[in-house]
Design an enzyme around this catalytic site. Structure first.
Site: not given
Length: 270
Positions: A73, A76-77, A81, A94, A98
């Protein structure tokens, strides 16, 4: 159109080709998201196929798979970006991953603690008897609060490009706990990580077996117990925030309905 403008347009078109749905589906952060789904499902498969926890290997493998999905998690964020590959699809993927991961682990805990109660013929403490009901309630609150938060953000956008459900813009006017939760990263991190670790430690506590000397057993058991002491307050606080998020989202949707109704009545009066 002047020749120079035509040349510029051709250059922009050649260097920035139009993206299709397939491009978005194959974004790097979304590929990481797919791997998170596979890791979570593999974790639950191990947990359910080896419910007795008679082998430390299977218990450890299940937790490694689950934590790998959880850590994904963050990855991937960062990738979204870094590579400029943010997308609404990625945000939905996402969110669903989650929520389903937490829901799956709570379902496993519900089944195993209920089974434990059945094996003890109801002779356990009142707290242990209520744990399966607590797990079901936590799962329902987690899924419903986040779904309503996402829906409220989309519904209140009025056809405009919706803000991210974690952004200050989307949570303007919401409950102050919700604004703190999404506005202060370390508060957000402590509650999220603490809640997940609470469930993981409860699974580990249920399956903890060792053939090591008593001293090693006592040390590992102490780590689990102290981990729960640190993480349970975060988990409890997360549920308070979830409840605030649920009620705040309901109110935002109702206010949006009221504003729309008032606009319609104003138009009729003209």
């Amino acid at each position: 159109m002047p020749p120079s403008s035509t040349s510029t347009l051709r250059t922009a078109t050649s260097t920035s080709p139009l993206r299709t749905a397939d491009h978005v589906l194959w974004f790097v952060p979304n590929l990481i998201g797919y791997s998170r789904v596979a890791l979570a499902l593999s974790s639950f498969a191990v947990m359910l196929l080896h419910p007795d926890g008679d082998d430390r290997y299977w218990c450890g493998l299940a937790l490694i798979l689950y934590f790998s999905s959880f850590v994904g998690d963050l990855v991937d964020g960062w990738a979204a970006r870094k590579l400029n590959q943010t997308s609404q699809f990625g945000g939905v993927l996402d969110m669903v991953t989650d929520r389903c991961a937490t829901l799956g682990l709570l379902q496993v805990l519900t089944a195993e603690y209920f089974s434990k109660q059945q094996q003890s013929h109801g002779d356990g403490s009142m707290i242990s008897k209520l744990l399966p009901l607590a797990f079901v309630s936590l799962a329902l609150l987690d899924v419903s609060s986040h779904w309503c938060q996402m829906y409220a953000t989309l519904a209140c956008s009025d056809g405009e490009t919706p803000a991210h459900h974690k952004s200050a813009e989307a949570n303007q006017g919401r409950n102050f706990l919700v604004q703190w939760y999404y506005g202060y990263y370390w508060f957000f991190a402590y509650l999220c990580v603490g809640a997940e670790l609470t469930y993981v430690l409860m699974y580990l506590n249920l399956h903890f077996r060792t053939t090591e000397p008593k001293e090693a057993h006592d040390i590992i058991n102490a780590v689990i117990q102290w981990g729960l002491v640190i993480c349970v307050p975060a988990c409890a606080a997360k549920q308070v925030v979830n409840l605030a998020q649920l009620t705040s989202s309901f109110r935002a949707i109702a206010q949006h309905d009221a504003d729309r109704y008032n606009q319609q009545e104003t138009k009729k009066g003209r």
